[in-house]
Scaffold this active site. Structure first.
Site, PDB file in Angstrom:
ATOM      1  N   HIS A 523       0.810  -1.218   0.000  1.00  0.00           N
ATOM      2  CA  HIS A 523       0.000   0.000   0.000  1.00  0.00           C
ATOM      3  C   HIS A 523       0.847   1.274   0.000  1.00  0.00           C
ATOM      4  O   HIS A 523       0.296   2.374   0.011  1.00  0.00           O
ATOM      5  CB  HIS A 523      -0.928   0.015   1.218  1.00  0.00           C
ATOM      6  CG  HIS A 523      -0.233   0.280   2.506  1.00  0.00           C
ATOM      7  ND1 HIS A 523       0.622  -0.633   3.088  1.00  0.00           N
ATOM      8  CD2 HIS A 523      -0.236   1.358   3.320  1.00  0.00           C
ATOM      9  CE1 HIS A 523       1.101  -0.135   4.209  1.00  0.00           C
ATOM     10  NE2 HIS A 523       0.608   1.071   4.374  1.00  0.00           N
ATOM     11  N   HIS A 538       1.539   6.928  -0.093  1.00  0.00           N
ATOM     12  CA  HIS A 538       0.859   6.058   0.885  1.00  0.00           C
ATOM     13  C   HIS A 538      -0.622   6.035   0.539  1.00  0.00           C
ATOM     14  O   HIS A 538      -1.310   7.052   0.632  1.00  0.00           O
ATOM     15  CB  HIS A 538       1.081   6.593   2.300  1.00  0.00           C
ATOM     16  CG  HIS A 538       0.649   5.658   3.394  1.00  0.00           C
ATOM     17  ND1 HIS A 538      -0.677   5.409   3.687  1.00  0.00           N
ATOM     18  CD2 HIS A 538       1.376   4.904   4.260  1.00  0.00           C
ATOM     19  CE1 HIS A 538      -0.743   4.553   4.690  1.00  0.00           C
ATOM     20  NE2 HIS A 538       0.482   4.228   5.055  1.00  0.00           N
TER      21      HIS A 538
END
Length: 623
Positions: A523, A538
């Site tokens: 992620h 992010h």
């Protein structure tokens, strides 16, 4: 290295002492079983000086290299003995059954390796000395030294009982006592004489060298001990619990668990032997080829139960150790090939030292420093491992010691009944090294120029004066950093930048640079620009909880990316269905060296819109 500082920093980033359920180490890495894996700060761990790499799979594995013993000892000084019987000392995060099983097996068998390897190497050197005429094969010195080397395998059930008890958090000495009953000389005699217990016949089984009966016995023993500990009076617990545990566990083991474990081991061994007998060269070659991935993930330890069982039953092992020899030496050859080809001074130094380390059986520095970050080197290692392993399988190479194969441990292939075995081992050694060396020297090319090399090494002398405009990595609404719904990001602790509420599930590179980090749950990743700036992408808030579900990384660490290249695909609906915020955070994580400006905040942006400007600060004299 400052081992104490490394130990303190590691503890700070795995959730502290209270988060450790179990700790052990192997030749190069610390292996933590943690109560809550969500407390791991993976990026911080990877940045610790002295840490080669971090892998979070079944266990949190922190790769240190040859200094692992010193770091382990410093951690033990700080945390004391975590392997005690405590209800609060168990992992509370949910894990897959397969992960729990592998963690259990690794925790049992990994601590056995020093004793088994030490004894085995002693026996191989004694045989070598006898072959060279330095010791009399019929003399007492030879026989005593051979017995010393044989002891770890003969008493393997007791050693397994001890490590299993430690893992299950029960009394290891009482557990070892229960299993030792199975190999008492008088018990061996009774079993040979068709004895009975409670009018039930006992099977004539030699439990020396066996592992599965010991594991089943201690699994049962742990249940019995915990039961009597819970329900017995405290005043008599000290002697009553061990007495009742022994008097119940040992008969059940003799009548049921011992034969069950023994026969399971026989079936398991026959399956491996059958498969190896009919497909030896294919099996060994393929195993050697995939070992880079297994070692990186720590999954190679899953081979230990088989290898230890095979060594105990037959005195030799013909699959894992020969394949490991081909792989380890291939890693070494590839590193030496890179060291003579690269013009990158840092990579040359890393490759040379990693090549020497792999030559002696320690491959983690080579894997993390050279192999995994370069596809051509990875393919060279896999090809060399496949060829070397296949050759080892064709000539049926035998190993007589369970230790990392390398130049210093080649005596593990000495067979007193077949002098050619050690010769073929050196041929396997040569094939694996030369193939990897030649392929890596031919195909490896430096992927960056000299200016990029210095910027990747985090030096500041290549920082250019011009400002760099950075496009949006994704289509959506740009929001100021202080509007991000996470205190860590919104306060600027991690870096300076902005957030983007995404409209689509594809993250694209907004600039030219090198992929410097990819988070294991897919992620998040980082890009290093040519001017030295570090960009962090992010996806979502608390999306680490998804453990990679709905994320697909399209690049690897070390890849050079250009504007518009796809980086990560992700499922926005999956994030929202888990009631998580899908906002993409886009930050410069080393802002002290730059002036950061943001654009188009509170506006809809596309991949063509500039959202950041990064301008290196001009240092005054003396700074």
């Amino acid at each position: 290295m400052d081992y104490q500082k490394i130990a303190v920093t590691i503890l700070d980033n795995i959730g502290g002492k209270s988060n450790i359920a179990h700790l052990e180490h192997c030749a190069t890495r610390l292996r933590f079983t943690l109560k809550d894996d969500n407390l791991i700060n993976l990026p911080a761990l990877e940045k610790i000086e002295g840490v080669i790499g971090v892998r979070q799979n079944v266990q949190c594995q922190i790769i240190i290299g040859n200094d692992v013993f010193e770091v382990y000892n410093e951690i033990i000084k700080l945390i004391g003995n975590t392997n005690v019987n405590s209800a609060n000392n168990q992992p509370n995060s949910k894990k897959k059954i397969s992960a729990i099983l592998l963690d259990f097996l690794v925790s049992i068998f990994q601590p056995l390796i020093p004793a088994i390897a030490g004894g085995g190497l002693l026996k191989s050197f004694v045989i070598l000395f006898a072959m060279l005429g330095l010791i009399d094969e019929n003399g007492s010195n030879y026989k005593i030294l051979q017995l010393i080397g044989s002891a770890p395998l003969y008493f393997l059930p007791i050693l397994v009982a001890f490590t299993t008890a430690n893992k299950l958090k029960v009394n290891p000495l009482v557990a070892a006592s229960a299993v030792s009953t199975l190999i008492l000389p008088d018990m061996v005699v009774l079993l040979k004489n068709d004895s009975t217990l409670f009018f039930l016949p006992l099977e004539n089984i030699n439990y020396a060298f066996q592992i599965f009966p010991a594991i089943l016995t201690i699994l049962f023993y742990s249940v019995v001990e915990k039961f009597f500990t819970k329900y017995s009076f405290k005043v008599i617990r000290l002697f009553f619990v061990p007495m009742m545990s022994l008097v119940i566990t040992v008969p059940v083991s003799l009548l049921l668990l011992g034969p069950l474990g023994y026969n399971a081991g026989v079936i398991f061994s026959k399956f491996i032997i059958f498969f190896y007998t009919h497909f030896s060269w294919i099996t060994t070659g393929l195993l050697a080829a995939v070992l880079p991935f297994m070692v990186v993930a720590g999954m190679h330890k899953a081979m230990l139960p088989y290898a230890i069982d095979a060594m105990g039953k037959t005195g030799c092992e013909m699959l894992y150790m020969p394949a490991s020899l081909a792989h380890n030496i291939a890693e070494s050859g590839a590193c030496f090939g890179v060291s003579i080809k690269t013009k990158n001074s840092k990579l040359k130094s890393v490759a040379l030292s990693a090549g020497i380390s792999a030559l002696f059986g320690i491959t983690e520095p080579a894997l993390y420093g050279v192999t995994i970050v370069n596809k051509k080197i990875l393919y060279s290692v896999m090809t060399a491992g496949l060829i070397g392993g296949a050759f080892a399988g064709i000539i049926l190479l035998k190993a007589f010691v369970l230790v990392g194969p390398g130049l210093a441990s080649m005596t593990m292939y000495i067979d007193k009944d077949n002098a050619m075995n050690i010769v073929w081992a050196f041929v396997t050694f040569g094939i694996s090294f030369l193939v990897a060396f030649i392929l890596s020297a031919i195909f490896f090319t430096d992927s960056i120029d000299a200016d990029d090399e210095n910027s990747i090494n985090n030096t500041k002398n290549t920082i250019k004066d011009e400002a760099v405009g950075i496009r949006s990595p994704i289509s959506g609404k740009a929001i100021p950093i202080h509007d991000i719904n996470d205190n860590v990001f919104s306060t600027g602790i991690v870096g300076q930048g902005l957030g983007i509420i995404p409209k689509e599930g594809i993250l694209k590179s907004p600039c030219k640079g090198v992929i410097s980090m990819i988070f294991h749950t897919k992620h998040a990743l980082s890009i290093k620009l040519n001017n030295g700036a570090d960009l962090l992408f992010h996806i979502g808030i608390d999306t680490v909880k998804l453990d990679g579900d709905g994320f697909e990384t399209l690049v690897n660490v070390g890849d050079i990316v250009d504007i518009g290249d796809d980086l990560i695909k992700f499922d926005i609906n999956n994030i929202k269905n888990h009631q998580l915020d899908p906002t993409v955070i886009f930050l410069v994580t080393n802002p002290d060296d730059y002036t950061i400006s943001t654009f188009n905040e509170n506006k809809q942006v596309t991949n063509d819109d500039i959202v950041l400007e990064i301008k290196p600060k001009i240092l005054s004299k003396g700074e």
